[in-house]
Design a protein around this motif. Sequence first.
Motif, mmCIF file in Angstrom:
data_model
loop_
_atom_site.group_PDB
_atom_site.id
_atom_site.type_symbol
_atom_site.label_atom_id
_atom_site.label_comp_id
_atom_site.label_asym_id
_atom_site.label_seq_id
_atom_site.Cartn_x
_atom_site.Cartn_y
_atom_site.Cartn_z
ATOM 1 N N LEU A 187 14.335 5.752 4.511
ATOM 2 C CA LEU A 187 15.327 4.832 3.970
ATOM 3 C C LEU A 187 15.586 3.682 4.936
ATOM 4 O O LEU A 187 15.856 2.555 4.515
ATOM 5 N N GLU A 188 15.485 3.956 6.224
ATOM 6 C CA GLU A 188 15.776 2.929 7.212
ATOM 7 C C GLU A 188 14.727 1.815 7.203
ATOM 8 O O GLU A 188 15.000 0.703 7.640
ATOM 9 N N PHE A 189 13.536 2.126 6.714
ATOM 10 C CA PHE A 189 12.528 1.080 6.586
ATOM 11 C C PHE A 189 12.809 0.213 5.360
ATOM 12 O O PHE A 189 12.407 -0.937 5.301
ATOM 13 N N LYS A 190 13.498 0.801 4.402
ATOM 14 C CA LYS A 190 13.849 0.038 3.208
ATOM 15 C C LYS A 190 15.127 -0.755 3.425
ATOM 16 O O LYS A 190 15.259 -1.880 2.946
ATOM 17 N N HIS A 229 21.006 13.035 3.661
ATOM 18 C CA HIS A 229 22.255 12.686 2.985
ATOM 19 C C HIS A 229 22.164 11.436 2.121
ATOM 20 O O HIS A 229 22.802 11.347 1.085
ATOM 21 N N ASP A 230 21.368 10.481 2.523
ATOM 22 C CA ASP A 230 21.262 9.232 1.759
ATOM 23 C C ASP A 230 19.904 9.069 1.087
ATOM 24 O O ASP A 230 19.555 7.964 0.663
ATOM 25 N N VAL A 231 19.134 10.163 0.981
ATOM 26 C CA VAL A 231 17.778 10.027 0.464
ATOM 27 C C VAL A 231 17.772 9.509 -0.966
ATOM 28 O O VAL A 231 16.803 8.864 -1.407
ATOM 29 N N GLY A 232 18.853 9.730 -1.716
ATOM 30 C CA GLY A 232 18.925 9.221 -3.082
ATOM 31 C C GLY A 232 18.896 7.710 -3.165
ATOM 32 O O GLY A 232 18.564 7.133 -4.214
ATOM 33 N N LYS A 233 19.205 7.029 -2.052
ATOM 34 C CA LYS A 233 19.169 5.558 -2.045
ATOM 35 C C LYS A 233 17.749 5.011 -2.154
ATOM 36 O O LYS A 233 17.561 3.816 -2.408
ATOM 37 N N LEU A 234 16.765 5.886 -1.938
ATOM 38 C CA LEU A 234 15.386 5.434 -2.130
ATOM 39 C C LEU A 234 15.154 4.998 -3.569
ATOM 40 O O LEU A 234 14.257 4.206 -3.856
ATOM 41 N N VAL A 259 24.050 9.651 -4.866
ATOM 42 C CA VAL A 259 24.398 11.019 -4.502
ATOM 43 C C VAL A 259 23.740 12.006 -5.465
ATOM 44 O O VAL A 259 23.140 13.004 -5.040
ATOM 45 N N LEU A 260 23.856 11.738 -6.756
ATOM 46 C CA LEU A 260 23.243 12.626 -7.743
ATOM 47 C C LEU A 260 21.721 12.591 -7.650
ATOM 48 O O LEU A 260 21.052 13.626 -7.796
ATOM 49 N N GLU A 261 21.176 11.412 -7.403
ATOM 50 C CA GLU A 261 19.720 11.310 -7.226
ATOM 51 C C GLU A 261 19.277 12.108 -6.011
ATOM 52 O O GLU A 261 18.251 12.786 -6.027
ATOM 53 N N GLY A 262 20.078 12.031 -4.940
ATOM 54 C CA GLY A 262 19.759 12.805 -3.745
ATOM 55 C C GLY A 262 19.821 14.298 -4.010
ATOM 56 O O GLY A 262 18.989 15.062 -3.518
ATOM 57 N N GLY A 263 20.805 14.727 -4.813
ATOM 58 C CA GLY A 263 20.907 16.136 -5.164
ATOM 59 C C GLY A 263 19.703 16.608 -5.950
ATOM 60 O O GLY A 263 19.196 17.716 -5.727
ATOM 61 N N ARG A 264 19.246 15.782 -6.879
ATOM 62 C CA ARG A 264 18.056 16.152 -7.659
ATOM 63 C C ARG A 264 16.826 16.235 -6.759
ATOM 64 O O ARG A 264 15.980 17.116 -6.927
ATOM 65 N N PHE A 265 16.750 15.317 -5.820
ATOM 66 C CA PHE A 265 15.628 15.339 -4.873
ATOM 67 C C PHE A 265 15.671 16.621 -4.044
ATOM 68 O O PHE A 265 14.650 17.286 -3.841
ATOM 69 N N ALA A 266 16.873 16.979 -3.561
ATOM 70 C CA ALA A 266 17.021 18.191 -2.755
ATOM 71 C C ALA A 266 16.635 19.429 -3.558
ATOM 72 O O ALA A 266 15.983 20.343 -3.041
ATOM 73 N N ASP A 267 17.032 19.475 -4.813
ATOM 74 C CA ASP A 267 16.665 20.598 -5.679
ATOM 75 C C ASP A 267 15.156 20.700 -5.827
ATOM 76 O O ASP A 267 14.590 21.800 -5.854
ATOM 77 N N ALA A 268 14.508 19.551 -5.948
ATOM 78 C CA ALA A 268 13.063 19.540 -6.177
ATOM 79 C C ALA A 268 12.294 20.095 -4.984
ATOM 80 O O ALA A 268 11.175 20.595 -5.148
#
Length: 375
Positions: A187-190, A229-234, A259-268
């Motif tokens: 995310l920091e590169f984005k 924590h912020d991976v959903g921002k991708l 936040v919800l996108e990050g949760g879905r990513f974590a579930d995956a």
Amino acid sequence: MAEMLPAESALALELTRTALKAISIPDAVQPALQRLLEHTAAVGAAYFQLKDDQMYHARTAAGELPEGEAMQAILMHGLPSNLPLLQALQEATQPLFFPVTAEDPVATGFPQLGVQSLAAAPVRDAQGQLQGAFLMHTFQEHRWTVQEKQLFVAVSAMMSLVTVRFIVEEKLLDTREAALRALGLALEFKDGETRGHTERVTHMAVKLGTLFQLEAQDLEALRWGAYLHDVGKLGTPDHVLLKKGQLTAEEWATMQNHVLEGGRFADALGFLPQSSRQVVLAHHEKWNGTGYPVGLKGEDIPRFARIFAVCDVYDALISERPYKRAWSHQEAMQEIRFQSGKHFDPQVVDALGQLMALTAEDVTTMAPQMHQGLN
């Protein structure tokens, strides 16, 4: 291998049961080292494991260890792989016994530590590569008895199998952790505004978790959640994520959706602990119930998310952004204390104050240290 005595069989069974319940190498090996001290003349024992720096680092020990600067250096930096003893263990098929270390060049270095008698057993992986060594020692010359040798052979062989299993699991966990950290850093590169943010808040969250006396597995879960924590921002559109002005209501709703996108990513990912996922989903909830995405309140907010939220906000406050200057440590802490019982769990705010007092003697140097990451 000589036939095991009944007492050895009973001891091996006891240690096997203990090792099967263990969750780490120290938990599995420590009881075995202790039993060696109880049933042999050894006064100290340790397990050393090969690391990526090609040094064998002490993972656990029992009894009396040598004293002095040389031993402190070993505990800090490890045993070099070119040590004669470790070179010999590369080829050894059975444990090695040295009744008088000063008389055998393979034991070079140990007499200088005060070790007069030594036993060493190799730990190999499935490919036969040396991964570690069990050592036990005395500070006086000692002729190891047949019974002592049989016991050391039996215990070290059994512990080697257990240890290798943990080594494989640790390497898998290391690979997973590196992947999670890479995702967080992606995310920091984005978003250049957050450069270094992931590392800093992860360090701080683990320190706070330590103050709350979290177990090693819990600290790992907290660390993994912090990485992500912020991976959903991708998945957040650049025109929203990188906007320098104030967000519209629609854009803010889009931003909150990370936040919800990050949760879905974590579930995956499948292997993340529930507490790691909770950090991703709940670190924007507020103590008074005005946060998002659900509006959880008080202790309904998962504990790890409450710990992490303070770290996340603190780092955001002391960081420069296109739309704001970097706040001083004093200003940031004043705001966090003001938000105690509103945004943040009061206990976590108090713990953050303790952490700051522990990490620097001069508060004026605190913010730069924290900004670079807690050491």
